[in-house]
Design a protein around this motif. Structure first.
Motif, PDB file in Angstrom:
ATOM      1  N   ILE A 111       0.845  -1.196   0.000  1.00  0.00           N
ATOM      2  CA  ILE A 111       0.000   0.000   0.000  1.00  0.00           C
ATOM      3  C   ILE A 111       0.883   1.250   0.000  1.00  0.00           C
ATOM      4  CG2 ILE A 111      -1.813   1.247   1.225  1.00  0.00           C
ATOM      5  CD1 ILE A 111      -2.620  -1.451   2.474  1.00  0.00           C
ATOM      6  N   ALA A 112       1.961   1.218   0.806  1.00  0.00           N
ATOM      7  CA  ALA A 112       2.887   2.353   0.846  1.00  0.00           C
ATOM      8  C   ALA A 112       3.600   2.515  -0.492  1.00  0.00           C
ATOM      9  CB  ALA A 112       3.908   2.159   1.968  1.00  0.00           C
ATOM     10  N   ALA A 113       3.958   1.388  -1.127  1.00  0.00           N
ATOM     11  CA  ALA A 113       4.623   1.459  -2.438  1.00  0.00           C
ATOM     12  C   ALA A 113       3.712   2.120  -3.464  1.00  0.00           C
ATOM     13  CB  ALA A 113       5.026   0.051  -2.892  1.00  0.00           C
ATOM     14  N   LEU A 114       2.439   1.732  -3.476  1.00  0.00           N
ATOM     15  CA  LEU A 114       1.494   2.348  -4.409  1.00  0.00           C
ATOM     16  C   LEU A 114       1.298   3.824  -4.080  1.00  0.00           C
ATOM     17  CD1 LEU A 114      -0.619   2.226  -6.678  1.00  0.00           C
ATOM     18  CD2 LEU A 114      -2.301   1.513  -4.963  1.00  0.00           C
ATOM     19  N   ALA A 115       1.192   4.138  -2.798  1.00  0.00           N
ATOM     20  CA  ALA A 115       0.968   5.532  -2.398  1.00  0.00           C
ATOM     21  C   ALA A 115       2.121   6.438  -2.834  1.00  0.00           C
ATOM     22  CB  ALA A 115       0.777   5.623  -0.881  1.00  0.00           C
ATOM     23  N   MET A 116       3.352   5.896  -2.853  1.00  0.00           N
ATOM     24  CA  MET A 116       4.497   6.698  -3.269  1.00  0.00           C
ATOM     25  C   MET A 116       4.566   6.863  -4.780  1.00  0.00           C
ATOM     26  SD  MET A 116       5.968   7.891  -0.667  1.00  0.00           S
ATOM     27  CE  MET A 116       7.239   8.637  -1.671  1.00  0.00           C
ATOM     28  N   LEU A 117       4.229   5.809  -5.531  1.00  0.00           N
ATOM     29  CA  LEU A 117       4.369   5.847  -6.982  1.00  0.00           C
ATOM     30  C   LEU A 117       3.160   6.454  -7.682  1.00  0.00           C
ATOM     31  CD1 LEU A 117       6.027   2.370  -7.661  1.00  0.00           C
ATOM     32  CD2 LEU A 117       7.108   4.612  -7.660  1.00  0.00           C
ATOM     33  N   MET A 118       1.995   6.421  -7.035  1.00  0.00           N
ATOM     34  CA  MET A 118       0.782   6.903  -7.690  1.00  0.00           C
ATOM     35  C   MET A 118       0.862   8.385  -8.062  1.00  0.00           C
ATOM     36  SD  MET A 118      -3.186   6.147  -6.660  1.00  0.00           S
ATOM     37  CE  MET A 118      -3.186   7.049  -5.123  1.00  0.00           C
ATOM     38  N   PRO A 119       1.349   9.280  -7.199  1.00  0.00           N
ATOM     39  CA  PRO A 119       1.431  10.684  -7.629  1.00  0.00           C
ATOM     40  C   PRO A 119       2.353  10.893  -8.827  1.00  0.00           C
ATOM     41  CG  PRO A 119       1.636  10.500  -5.239  1.00  0.00           C
ATOM     42  CD  PRO A 119       1.716   9.119  -5.789  1.00  0.00           C
ATOM     43  N   VAL A 120       3.454  10.129  -8.890  1.00  0.00           N
ATOM     44  CA  VAL A 120       4.367  10.254 -10.026  1.00  0.00           C
ATOM     45  C   VAL A 120       3.690   9.752 -11.292  1.00  0.00           C
ATOM     46  CG1 VAL A 120       6.671   9.691 -10.886  1.00  0.00           C
ATOM     47  CG2 VAL A 120       6.277   9.887  -8.432  1.00  0.00           C
ATOM     48  N   ASP A 121       2.951   8.653 -11.174  1.00  0.00           N
ATOM     49  CA  ASP A 121       2.213   8.113 -12.318  1.00  0.00           C
ATOM     50  C   ASP A 121       1.188   9.127 -12.827  1.00  0.00           C
ATOM     51  OD1 ASP A 121       1.353   5.351 -13.757  1.00  0.00           O
ATOM     52  OD2 ASP A 121      -0.437   6.473 -13.213  1.00  0.00           O
ATOM     53  N   ARG A 126      -0.546  13.435 -16.654  1.00  0.00           N
ATOM     54  CA  ARG A 126      -0.977  14.810 -16.928  1.00  0.00           C
ATOM     55  C   ARG A 126      -0.081  15.453 -17.983  1.00  0.00           C
ATOM     56  NH1 ARG A 126      -2.171  15.142 -11.299  1.00  0.00           N
ATOM     57  NH2 ARG A 126      -0.054  15.841 -10.864  1.00  0.00           N
ATOM     58  N   LYS A 127       1.228  15.208 -17.861  1.00  0.00           N
ATOM     59  CA  LYS A 127       2.173  15.828 -18.778  1.00  0.00           C
ATOM     60  C   LYS A 127       1.988  15.317 -20.208  1.00  0.00           C
ATOM     61  CE  LYS A 127       6.562  14.964 -18.131  1.00  0.00           C
ATOM     62  NZ  LYS A 127       7.906  15.020 -17.537  1.00  0.00           N
ATOM     63  N   LEU A 128       1.616  14.033 -20.342  1.00  0.00           N
ATOM     64  CA  LEU A 128       1.470  13.438 -21.669  1.00  0.00           C
ATOM     65  C   LEU A 128       0.027  13.456 -22.161  1.00  0.00           C
ATOM     66  CD1 LEU A 128       3.785  10.309 -21.245  1.00  0.00           C
ATOM     67  CD2 LEU A 128       4.337  12.506 -22.279  1.00  0.00           C
ATOM     68  N   GLY A 129      -0.905  13.959 -21.342  1.00  0.00           N
ATOM     69  CA  GLY A 129      -2.307  13.967 -21.739  1.00  0.00           C
ATOM     70  C   GLY A 129      -2.905  12.580 -21.796  1.00  0.00           C
ATOM     71  N   ARG A 130      -2.411  11.651 -20.973  1.00  0.00           N
ATOM     72  CA  ARG A 130      -2.864  10.265 -20.979  1.00  0.00           C
ATOM     73  C   ARG A 130      -3.830  10.033 -19.819  1.00  0.00           C
ATOM     74  NH1 ARG A 130       2.045   6.853 -21.285  1.00  0.00           N
ATOM     75  NH2 ARG A 130       2.366   7.508 -19.129  1.00  0.00           N
ATOM     76  N   ALA A 131      -4.890   9.288 -20.090  1.00  0.00           N
ATOM     77  CA  ALA A 131      -5.888   9.017 -19.056  1.00  0.00           C
ATOM     78  C   ALA A 131      -5.260   8.266 -17.888  1.00  0.00           C
ATOM     79  CB  ALA A 131      -7.042   8.203 -19.638  1.00  0.00           C
ATOM     80  N   ALA A 132      -5.562   8.708 -16.663  1.00  0.00           N
ATOM     81  CA  ALA A 132      -5.009   8.061 -15.480  1.00  0.00           C
ATOM     82  C   ALA A 132      -5.439   6.606 -15.386  1.00  0.00           C
ATOM     83  CB  ALA A 132      -5.453   8.817 -14.220  1.00  0.00           C
ATOM     84  N   GLY A 133      -6.651   6.296 -15.887  1.00  0.00           N
ATOM     85  CA  GLY A 133      -7.170   4.932 -15.791  1.00  0.00           C
ATOM     86  C   GLY A 133      -6.367   3.913 -16.558  1.00  0.00           C
ATOM     87  N   LEU A 134      -5.591   4.340 -17.547  1.00  0.00           N
ATOM     88  CA  LEU A 134      -4.801   3.394 -18.335  1.00  0.00           C
ATOM     89  C   LEU A 134      -3.600   2.851 -17.580  1.00  0.00           C
ATOM     90  CD1 LEU A 134      -4.749   4.989 -21.906  1.00  0.00           C
ATOM     91  CD2 LEU A 134      -6.096   3.048 -21.094  1.00  0.00           C
ATOM     92  N   THR A 135      -3.099   3.582 -16.603  1.00  0.00           N
ATOM     93  CA  THR A 135      -1.872   3.169 -15.917  1.00  0.00           C
ATOM     94  C   THR A 135      -2.043   2.913 -14.424  1.00  0.00           C
ATOM     95  OG1 THR A 135      -1.271   5.513 -15.649  1.00  0.00           O
ATOM     96  CG2 THR A 135      -0.395   4.349 -17.567  1.00  0.00           C
TER      97      THR A 135
END
Length: 593
Positions: A111-121, A126-135
């Motif tokens: 859970i901590a690993a996801l919490a750390m990587l999710m904001p970067v994802d 956002r930078k690439l205009g890609r839907a968050a749901g895809l990743t």
């Protein structure tokens, strides 16, 4: 079927039903079930709270604290920052983030690993205009898969290890899970990156890079350049590029009390320069940590603040009755009396930029404060400020990063080579974290997920009671009869399929506690080694991919990814089938019957 068995089955059925209903929290339901079992005589009074002293429960709590130290030291954030440095296609992005997430999850709470990587994802999306749901769903699934790599990767592994210790007299070692768990994780991650993400339905509401934390307030703040800051980005153009990667915008530079005039991009930064930034609190601390910048000390001519202890960024509201209302931070003595710095100020929805220490504060102003953790309560009491709910952020202690990594690595090695047990090794990590300043004493208990601890402490006696009353043997006998005349691997596959389904609709920890004793009795019925069946339960209980309620990581991404309840099975069902196809034969090879 005896009366005790019928009552226990009925009680466990009621617990499962209430957890699925969701009206009450799962820890309350489990504890109420334990109390009912004691009153009904199904669990002896002397054993009622034995689950809270069980090594499994203690290890889960210690793992949560130990991994919080890695997070607080900035080690995980530094890794995540390095990963976001280059644009990649969706497949490459998922392979990289999923691989790192899986690896992190093997050694820290997933859970901590996801919490750390999710904001970067999300930021990359956002930078690439890609839907968050895809990743986001691939990342969540990858962190779940990675938990199967080691003993401490996920609670189901710890639980089955505890049952093995009770039955065979010896728990599993640190990397006993790696041969099967590693193969399953690799196969699962390959499927997710190459095919799985394409199965995720896209909705009209999808927007690139949703926000995991909802709308966040931005402030105009400052950071101080030191001799170790931005060593590879002293050109302001490069510094702006690095800042944008963390979601921060550099709007100006102050040198020796005056704004640098003219175009900034081609000028070089000097030690002591003040960067004027527009940012959210979280992005501000990430940029400060990864670029070795310093917070200002709150003086009229700010210099780099020296941090002798843990700090917090907190958002406060100036109330009508606040003592500080009508005065400035400087005249009130925030820096001198409370060692606290006004970092940002918002008034009427606008972030103020100039002379924050000298600004007269008004009722309704929102202040972003940097405060030593030990002085937060005193500062709030003296000023009359109201801390906003959810507006606190522990500041990363990057100077302790190497220390935290070294301590944690030594503990893993000590447990791996059986120099000591895992609970003792983790306990020493906690003590060392406090002694070396990685975590403060006040923080230790804040990082324990107490509902999970209550769930484990309550369900373990119920699982043992199921075994003691012969209930697990009864279930095992039924499974053995269904697969009678077939190879033992059929019984293993049926056990894993049932465990996986139950884990999809119930907490994976509770599922493991119920299924682990059944697996042992089933192995006894078949006259085979129980290791393959116990390992099968650990793998199956961890692989909950069909619903958002099967695992907490699935729940965390539901809103940010703009998913619906029925979206998970599209990628989750083929993933669970792949897990079964890979795991069953490998279990028979690594743990022969």
């Amino acid at each position: 079927m005896t009366t005790d068995q019928m009552m226990l089955f009925a009680l466990l059925g009621a617990i499962v039903a209430l957890m699925l209903w969701g009206r009450w929290r799962y820890d309350l339901v489990a504890f109420a079930g334990l109390m009912a079992a004691v009153l009904l005589g199904l669990v002896p009074t002397t054993e009622a709270f034995s689950g809270f002293g069980n090594p499994t429960t203690l290890i889960v709590a210690l793992v949560l604290i130990a991994t919080a130290g890695l997070t607080r030291s900035g080690a995980v954030a530094r890794l995540a920052r390095l990963m976001s440095g280059r644009d990649r296609g969706t497949t490459g992005h998922i392979m990289l983030f999923g691989g790192v997430g899986a690896l992190l999850s093997g050694f820290m709470n997933n859970i901590a690993a996801l919490a750390m990587l999710m904001p970067v994802d999300l930021q990359t999306g956002r930078k690439l205009g890609r839907a968050a749901g895809l990743t986001l769903m691939p990342l969540a699934f990858a962190t779940i898969l990675g938990g199967m790599l080691t003993l401490i990767g996920t609670p189901p592994n710890l639980i089955v290890s505890g049952f093995r210790a009770d039955v065979l007299g010896e728990p599993y070692r640190m990397f006993d899970f790696l041969p099967v768990g590693g193969a399953v994780a690799l196969a699962g991650l390959s499927f997710i990156a190459l095919i799985g993400w394409r199965l995720i339905p896209r909705t009209q509401d999808d927007e690139g890079g949703g926000d995991s934390d909802g709308p966040q307030r931005r402030y105009v703040t400052t950071l101080v350049v030191t001799e170790t800051s931005l060593t590879a980005a002293r050109l302001i153009r490069d510094a702006r590029t690095e800042a944008s990667g963390a979601g921060v915008r550099i709007t100006g530079v102050i040198r020796r009390g005056h704004d640098i005039e003219g175009p900034l991009d081609d000028q070089m930064l000097e030690d002591g320069d003040i960067l004027i930034l527009r940012s959210t609190p979280g992005a501000l601390d990430e940029f400060r940590s990864t670029s070795n910048l310093a917070f200002p000390d709150g003086r009229q001519e700010p210099r780099a603040r020296k941090d002798a202890e843990g700090q917090q960024l907190i958002e406060c509201l100036v109330s009508v009755a606040a003592e500080i209302a009508g005065r400035s931070a400087q005249s009130f003595g925030l820096a001198n009396r409370h060692d606290s710095v006004l970092i940002g100020l918002r008034r009427d929805g606008v972030a103020l930029r100039r002379g924050l220490p000298r600004q007269e504060l008004r009722a309704g102003d929102m202040m972003l404060m940097l405060v030593p953790e030990s002085r937060v309560d005193d500062m709030l009491a003296a000023t009359g400020l109201l801390r906003l709910d959810g507006g606190s952020l522990p500041v990363q202690r990057e100077r302790h990063m190497r220390t935290a990594l070294l301590i944690f690595g030594l503990a893993v090695l000590a447990a791996t080579f059986e120099l000591t047990t895992m609970p003792i090794a983790l306990g020493c990590v906690i003590i060392a974290y406090v002694l070396f300043g990685v975590l403060s004493v006040q923080e230790l208990y804040d990082h324990v997920d107490w509902p999970i601890i209550v769930l484990l402490g309550s369900m373990i006696p119920l699982g043992l009671a199921l075994d003691a009353t012969g209930g697990s043997a009864l279930i095992a006998q039924a499974l053995a009869q269904v697969t009678q005349g077939y190879p033992a691997w059929m019984a293993l596959a049926l056990l894993m399929g049932g465990t996986m389904f139950l884990s999809d609709v119930l907490n994976n920890n509770a599922t493991t506690i119920i299924a682990a004793p059944v697996s042992i009795r089933l192995a006894e019925q078949l006259g085979v080694n129980p290791d393959a069946f116990l390992m099968g339960v650990a793998v199956a209980a961890s692989c909950a991919f069909l619903t958002p309620i099967g695992h907490q990581n699935n729940t965390l991404i539901l809103g940010p990814g703009n998913y619906r309840f029925g979206d998970y099975w599209r990628m989750g069902l083929p993933l669970e089938i792949i897990v079964m196809i890979v795991a069953v034969p490998l279990l028979l090879i690594v743990w022969p019957l």
